[in-house]
Design a protein around this motif. Structure first.
Motif, PDB file in Angstrom:
ATOM      1  N   ASP A 195       3.570   4.669   8.518  1.00 27.38           N
ATOM      2  CA  ASP A 195       2.757   3.458   8.376  1.00 27.38           C
ATOM      3  C   ASP A 195       3.181   2.860   7.046  1.00 27.38           C
ATOM      4  O   ASP A 195       2.815   3.370   5.985  1.00 27.38           O
ATOM      5  N   GLU A 235      -3.686  -1.792  16.120  1.00 27.49           N
ATOM      6  CA  GLU A 235      -3.139  -0.475  15.776  1.00 27.49           C
ATOM      7  C   GLU A 235      -3.859   0.688  16.457  1.00 27.49           C
ATOM      8  O   GLU A 235      -4.481   1.515  15.795  1.00 27.49           O
ATOM      9  N   HIS A 291      -5.866  -5.051   3.856  1.00 32.37           N
ATOM     10  CA  HIS A 291      -7.136  -5.164   4.565  1.00 32.37           C
ATOM     11  C   HIS A 291      -7.780  -6.420   4.014  1.00 32.37           C
ATOM     12  O   HIS A 291      -8.480  -6.386   3.000  1.00 32.37           O
ATOM     13  N   ASP A 337       2.095  -4.623   7.455  1.00 32.17           N
ATOM     14  CA  ASP A 337       1.439  -3.313   7.636  1.00 32.17           C
ATOM     15  C   ASP A 337       1.836  -2.832   9.039  1.00 32.17           C
ATOM     16  O   ASP A 337       1.251  -3.257  10.027  1.00 32.17           O
ATOM     17  N   GLU A 376       1.421   0.040  15.317  1.00 30.94           N
ATOM     18  CA  GLU A 376       0.704  -1.057  14.653  1.00 30.94           C
ATOM     19  C   GLU A 376       1.602  -2.275  14.463  1.00 30.94           C
ATOM     20  O   GLU A 376       2.678  -2.179  13.878  1.00 30.94           O
ATOM     21  N   ILE A 419       2.424   5.715   4.315  1.00 25.77           N
ATOM     22  CA  ILE A 419       1.900   6.917   4.970  1.00 25.77           C
ATOM     23  C   ILE A 419       3.050   7.468   5.803  1.00 25.77           C
ATOM     24  O   ILE A 419       3.501   6.813   6.756  1.00 25.77           O
ATOM     25  N   HIS A 461      -4.886   8.656   6.647  1.00 26.12           N
ATOM     26  CA  HIS A 461      -4.294   8.086   5.443  1.00 26.12           C
ATOM     27  C   HIS A 461      -3.641   9.205   4.628  1.00 26.12           C
ATOM     28  O   HIS A 461      -3.918   9.384   3.444  1.00 26.12           O
ATOM     29  N   HIS A 514      -7.503  -5.005  11.641  1.00 27.21           N
ATOM     30  CA  HIS A 514      -8.151  -5.741  10.545  1.00 27.21           C
ATOM     31  C   HIS A 514      -7.392  -7.026  10.294  1.00 27.21           C
ATOM     32  O   HIS A 514      -6.223  -7.139  10.643  1.00 27.21           O
ATOM     33  N   TYR A 531       0.884  -1.177   0.000  1.00 29.27           N
ATOM     34  CA  TYR A 531       0.000   0.000   0.000  1.00 29.27           C
ATOM     35  C   TYR A 531       0.919   1.223   0.000  1.00 29.27           C
ATOM     36  O   TYR A 531       2.107   1.110   0.322  1.00 29.27           O
TER      37      TYR A 531
END
Ligand code: GLY
Ligand code: MN
Ligand code: MN
Length: 439
Positions: free
Chosen positions: A243, A378, A341, A254, A417, A214, A225, A334, A211
């Motif tokens: 992140d 997280e 996710h 993640d 996280e 961040i 985000h 999650h 992903y």
């Protein structure tokens, strides 16, 4: 701990995938399961492709992540067919010849044109075709049967030993990036420079990341985000919220870490969130309803706000009146695996919805924890101007020490996280283990 050899675990993983497919086909009344890897998409009126991301149901079968126009065709009791797209292309690098221990487990048919796939797909029987509609070929339009997908998605929450081994590798790949990011932050780097340090240390390019990283310096950490990377460093690096994950053979990590500049109050906040995060990770145990853990997180973070003198209220009252949601406006975490996710965070085996607690619209996991699941934990506390201004209008505003809030606003916020594997006994914190192995 010595890294495991994931390849030796692959045959058992494939057996599990086949067993799940057998049952899903039986349940849904289909004879064959077809899974497309997907197709490359192009920009509107242009010949430039978007980065290709394969269908996660395809990646579940084998570690191929750069392979559009390929298909798996599975009929219970038979060796799965892999239709492998390998164009004769001198504009782009085509996929190399199939290699790896997985090769022996498939009946491989090489094609050089996407349309050739149809010759290798079943010519009779009821077909369950899983994939995006763009991948359709004449006579083979994805139908994504709900009953079949619900079953496969539900079971994807339970990781095989192979998947766990690969996910541990994805953790170990991300950790050097986080350590390099912290060093860059401490040296006064910009967000773009922190990002570059992360990529160099993980050996990823932007396109390989699971992903978009961040990377928020200072107040940017308060945008959950945050999607930009400022190329100009601020005059003072107060805090970094990063992140960022990594990918190995299609599996994601993640991880979020937050670092401060030595400010006493922000440092105390960091330590307190970290302590609560570790306590929550310790509660990832079979039989625990993840929703309860999320609500417990609110109470614990309410306790942090009270202990630090930011909000003078009972944590239960903070939860009931939405005050904790001002400072912690997302879910506890999650499921994670083939997707960051991962699917089926809310469903039972039959695809029925397990509802979120009322007033918690962003929670991404409502299932009861069971051995084999991997979830993120997280928690975070943020100073988000738009939410704070709403709190200012409420009666609870009088319980807030606004001077402390003003002090913390330029730091953005804290999020920590980790990924945690629920076992039969004590939880396995994949992320902390990877950090411990790195030092
Ligand atoms: N990186 C997005 C998330 O933590 O869910
Ligand atoms: Mn996450
Ligand atoms: Mn994250």
């Amino acid at each position: 701990m010595k890294p495991e050899d994931a390849t030796s675990l692959y045959p058992a993983h494939l057996s599990t995938i086949k067993e799940r497919a057998n049952l899903a086909l039986q349940k849904s009344g289909f004879d064959h399961l077809l899974v497309t890897s997907g197709v490359e998409k192009h920009e509107f009126l242009d010949d430039r492709p978007y980065p290709f991301k394969p269908n996660a149901q395809f990646k579940a079968w084998l570690p191929l992540t750069r392979h559009p126009h390929s298909w798996i065709s599975y009929t219970p009791g038979r060796k799965p067919v892999l239709v492998y797209f390998q164009p004769d292309d001198y504009w782009h690098v085509p996929p190399s010849a199939p290699s790896g221990t997985w090769v022996d487990h498939f009946d491989i048919r090489i094609i050089s044109d996407p349309a050739e796939a149809t010759a290798h797909l079943p010519s009779s029987g009821k077909l369950a075709i899983v994939g995006e509609s763009d991948a359709a070929l004449p006579g083979f339009e994805p139908n994504n049967p709900k009953v079949l997908l619900d079953y496969l998605h539900y079971h994807r929450a339970f990781k095989t030993p192979y998947e766990l081994a690969v996910m541990r590798q994805a953790q170990r790949r991300a950790v050097p990036g986080h350590l390099a990011a912290r060093a860059a932050f401490q040296a006064g780097a910009s967000e773009a420079q922190v990002h570059a340090a992360y990529l160099a240390a993980t050996g990823h390019t932007d396109l390989d990341l699971p992903y978009n990283n961040i990377i928020g310096l200072n107040q940017n950490g308060a945008t959950l985000h945050y999607q930009y990377k400022d190329i100009v460093a601020p005059s003072r690096n107060r805090s970094l919220l990063i992140d960022a994950g990594a990918e190995v053979d299609g599996y994601a990590s993640d991880i979020t870490r937050t670092w401060g500049d030595g400010d006493e109050l922000f440092g105390a906040l960091l330590n307190a969130v970290d302590n609560e995060q570790q306590a929550l990770c310790g509660k990832v145990r079979a039989g625990t309803d993840y929703r309860d853990l999320h609500l417990e997180c609110h109470l614990r973070l309410g306790g942090v706000l009270r202990t630090l003198g930011i909000v003078d209220m009972d944590p239960g009252d903070m939860l009931a009146t939405g005050v904790t949601s001002t400072f912690f406006p997302h879910g506890l975490g999650h499921p994670i695996g083939l997707q960051v996710h991962d699917v089926a965070g809310f469903s039972d085996e039959d695809g029925g919805l397990i509802a979120r607690p009322e007033g918690h619209p962003y929670l991404r996991m409502t299932r009861t924890l069971a051995p084999g699941m991997v979830v993120t934990i997280e928690p975070g506390l943020y100073f988000i101007p738009t939410l704070l201004s709403k709190l200012k209008e409420k009666p609870q505003a009088k319980s807030v020490d606004w001077a402390k809030v003003e002090h913390l606003l330029p730091f953005g916020g804290v999020r920590i996280e980790d990924e945690v594997h629920c076992t039969d006994g004590a939880p396995e914190n994949l992320t902390r283990d990877a950090f411990a192995a790195a030092v």
